[in-house]
Design a protein around this motif. Sequence first.
Motif, PDB file in Angstrom:
ATOM      1  N   SER A 138       0.846  -1.196   0.000  1.00 36.09           N
ATOM      2  CA  SER A 138       0.000   0.000   0.000  1.00 36.09           C
ATOM      3  C   SER A 138       0.874   1.236   0.000  1.00 36.09           C
ATOM      4  O   SER A 138       2.080   1.173   0.244  1.00 36.09           O
ATOM      5  CB  SER A 138      -0.909   0.006   1.234  1.00 36.09           C
ATOM      6  OG  SER A 138      -0.121   0.094   2.404  1.00 36.09           O
ATOM      7  N   GLY A 139       0.231   2.384  -0.284  1.00 35.88           N
ATOM      8  CA  GLY A 139       0.899   3.664  -0.147  1.00 35.88           C
ATOM      9  C   GLY A 139       1.792   4.036  -1.320  1.00 35.88           C
ATOM     10  O   GLY A 139       1.755   3.446  -2.394  1.00 35.88           O
ATOM     11  N   PHE A 140       2.631   5.039  -1.069  1.00 35.61           N
ATOM     12  CA  PHE A 140       3.503   5.601  -2.100  1.00 35.61           C
ATOM     13  C   PHE A 140       4.509   4.582  -2.606  1.00 35.61           C
ATOM     14  O   PHE A 140       4.845   4.574  -3.795  1.00 35.61           O
ATOM     15  CB  PHE A 140       4.229   6.829  -1.545  1.00 35.61           C
ATOM     16  CG  PHE A 140       5.183   7.429  -2.526  1.00 35.61           C
ATOM     17  CD1 PHE A 140       4.722   8.187  -3.585  1.00 35.61           C
ATOM     18  CD2 PHE A 140       6.555   7.224  -2.410  1.00 35.61           C
ATOM     19  CE1 PHE A 140       5.591   8.735  -4.504  1.00 35.61           C
ATOM     20  CE2 PHE A 140       7.437   7.770  -3.325  1.00 35.61           C
ATOM     21  CZ  PHE A 140       6.950   8.524  -4.374  1.00 35.61           C
ATOM     22  N   ASP A 141       5.024   3.705  -1.738  1.00 32.12           N
ATOM     23  CA  ASP A 141       6.031   2.727  -2.158  1.00 32.12           C
ATOM     24  C   ASP A 141       5.487   1.795  -3.234  1.00 32.12           C
ATOM     25  O   ASP A 141       6.178   1.475  -4.192  1.00 32.12           O
ATOM     26  CB  ASP A 141       6.518   1.909  -0.962  1.00 32.12           C
ATOM     27  CG  ASP A 141       7.325   2.760  -0.002  1.00 32.12           C
ATOM     28  OD1 ASP A 141       8.042   3.660  -0.471  1.00 32.12           O
ATOM     29  OD2 ASP A 141       7.225   2.526   1.214  1.00 32.12           O
ATOM     30  N   LEU A 142       4.236   1.366  -3.068  1.00 26.52           N
ATOM     31  CA  LEU A 142       3.630   0.495  -4.074  1.00 26.52           C
ATOM     32  C   LEU A 142       3.491   1.244  -5.400  1.00 26.52           C
ATOM     33  O   LEU A 142       3.797   0.703  -6.465  1.00 26.52           O
ATOM     34  CB  LEU A 142       2.268  -0.007  -3.605  1.00 26.52           C
ATOM     35  CG  LEU A 142       1.559  -0.966  -4.558  1.00 26.52           C
ATOM     36  CD1 LEU A 142       2.367  -2.236  -4.746  1.00 26.52           C
ATOM     37  CD2 LEU A 142       0.171  -1.291  -4.048  1.00 26.52           C
ATOM     38  N   ALA A 143       3.081   2.514  -5.322  1.00 27.54           N
ATOM     39  CA  ALA A 143       2.952   3.316  -6.544  1.00 27.54           C
ATOM     40  C   ALA A 143       4.309   3.496  -7.222  1.00 27.54           C
ATOM     41  O   ALA A 143       4.415   3.463  -8.441  1.00 27.54           O
ATOM     42  CB  ALA A 143       2.336   4.673  -6.214  1.00 27.54           C
ATOM     43  N   ALA A 144       5.357   3.672  -6.424  1.00 24.30           N
ATOM     44  CA  ALA A 144       6.699   3.846  -6.996  1.00 24.30           C
ATOM     45  C   ALA A 144       7.158   2.587  -7.712  1.00 24.30           C
ATOM     46  O   ALA A 144       7.902   2.660  -8.696  1.00 24.30           O
ATOM     47  CB  ALA A 144       7.684   4.215  -5.887  1.00 24.30           C
ATOM     48  N   TRP A 145       6.735   1.426  -7.262  1.00 23.10           N
ATOM     49  CA  TRP A 145       7.115   0.173  -7.930  1.00 23.10           C
ATOM     50  C   TRP A 145       6.247  -0.085  -9.158  1.00 23.10           C
ATOM     51  O   TRP A 145       6.710  -0.638 -10.152  1.00 23.10           O
ATOM     52  CB  TRP A 145       6.981  -1.001  -6.956  1.00 23.10           C
ATOM     53  CG  TRP A 145       8.116  -1.139  -6.020  1.00 23.10           C
ATOM     54  CD1 TRP A 145       8.394  -0.365  -4.933  1.00 23.10           C
ATOM     55  CD2 TRP A 145       9.159  -2.108  -6.056  1.00 23.10           C
ATOM     56  NE1 TRP A 145       9.518  -0.793  -4.308  1.00 23.10           N
ATOM     57  CE2 TRP A 145      10.014  -1.863  -4.962  1.00 23.10           C
ATOM     58  CE3 TRP A 145       9.453  -3.171  -6.914  1.00 23.10           C
ATOM     59  CZ2 TRP A 145      11.140  -2.630  -4.710  1.00 23.10           C
ATOM     60  CZ3 TRP A 145      10.567  -3.942  -6.643  1.00 23.10           C
ATOM     61  CH2 TRP A 145      11.398  -3.663  -5.547  1.00 23.10           C
ATOM     62  N   ILE A 146       4.978   0.314  -9.099  1.00 21.24           N
ATOM     63  CA  ILE A 146       4.044  -0.007 -10.186  1.00 21.24           C
ATOM     64  C   ILE A 146       4.160   0.979 -11.342  1.00 21.24           C
ATOM     65  O   ILE A 146       4.004   0.599 -12.504  1.00 21.24           O
ATOM     66  CB  ILE A 146       2.602  -0.047  -9.643  1.00 21.24           C
ATOM     67  CG1 ILE A 146       2.443  -1.264  -8.737  1.00 21.24           C
ATOM     68  CG2 ILE A 146       1.580  -0.068 -10.743  1.00 21.24           C
ATOM     69  CD1 ILE A 146       1.098  -1.360  -8.079  1.00 21.24           C
ATOM     70  N   THR A 147       4.436   2.249 -11.056  1.00 26.91           N
ATOM     71  CA  THR A 147       4.431   3.299 -12.087  1.00 26.91           C
ATOM     72  C   THR A 147       5.311   2.978 -13.295  1.00 26.91           C
ATOM     73  O   THR A 147       4.863   3.159 -14.436  1.00 26.91           O
ATOM     74  CB  THR A 147       4.822   4.650 -11.465  1.00 26.91           C
ATOM     75  OG1 THR A 147       3.884   4.956 -10.433  1.00 26.91           O
ATOM     76  CG2 THR A 147       4.830   5.756 -12.493  1.00 26.91           C
TER      77      THR A 147
END
Length: 199
Positions: A138-147
């Motif tokens: 969850s959170g920003f870390d997941l977005a940083a990996w998915i982006t």
Amino acid sequence: MSNTMMSRRRFVAASAVGAAVLLVARAARAQEEGAQVNTGAANAPMESDRYKPVQLAAKGAPVMNQAKRDELEHHIHCQCGCNLDVYTCRTTDFSCQVSPAMHRDVMALVAGGYSAPEIITAFTAVYGDRVLMAPPSSGFDLAAWITPFVALAAGIALVMLVLRRLRAPSPAPARAPSAVDATPSEQARLDALVRTDDR
């Protein structure tokens, strides 16, 4: 012709031998340099900014066996600078001093009665999320990996769309309107005149 072919064959053979000698010499030099680097790394003190002790007071009997502990170490990223987990690094890179130290911390926490999620939390508290082999869910870390993957997929879709448009057949040209505005009977007479002119 045969002399020319023979000299070409000798030239190619000599070139191959020369290239092989050069490759062997380079490999020997690289091996010597690697041995010097590894020897130096084994004798060098462990860098304090890479390894940080993860210690908690014992709370009970161990709740994990060796197989579960090894599985847990596959989820903890070694901090020596490699891209391996603690288990893989300590079992393959014998010059690494960080992975054995992290392994000792894991063993101490397992012996102290801590579960896998508690040990992961303890390592994350000391090292931050960089100690995890996979991002938090969850959170920003997941977005940083998915982006990056989303951007890659969007780029591929855009390229496919452009290629599809380039390969699509061009529309048929529209028929030009007739320059003569005539009734059907006049058109028939014109057609007859054109046919007679063609003869």
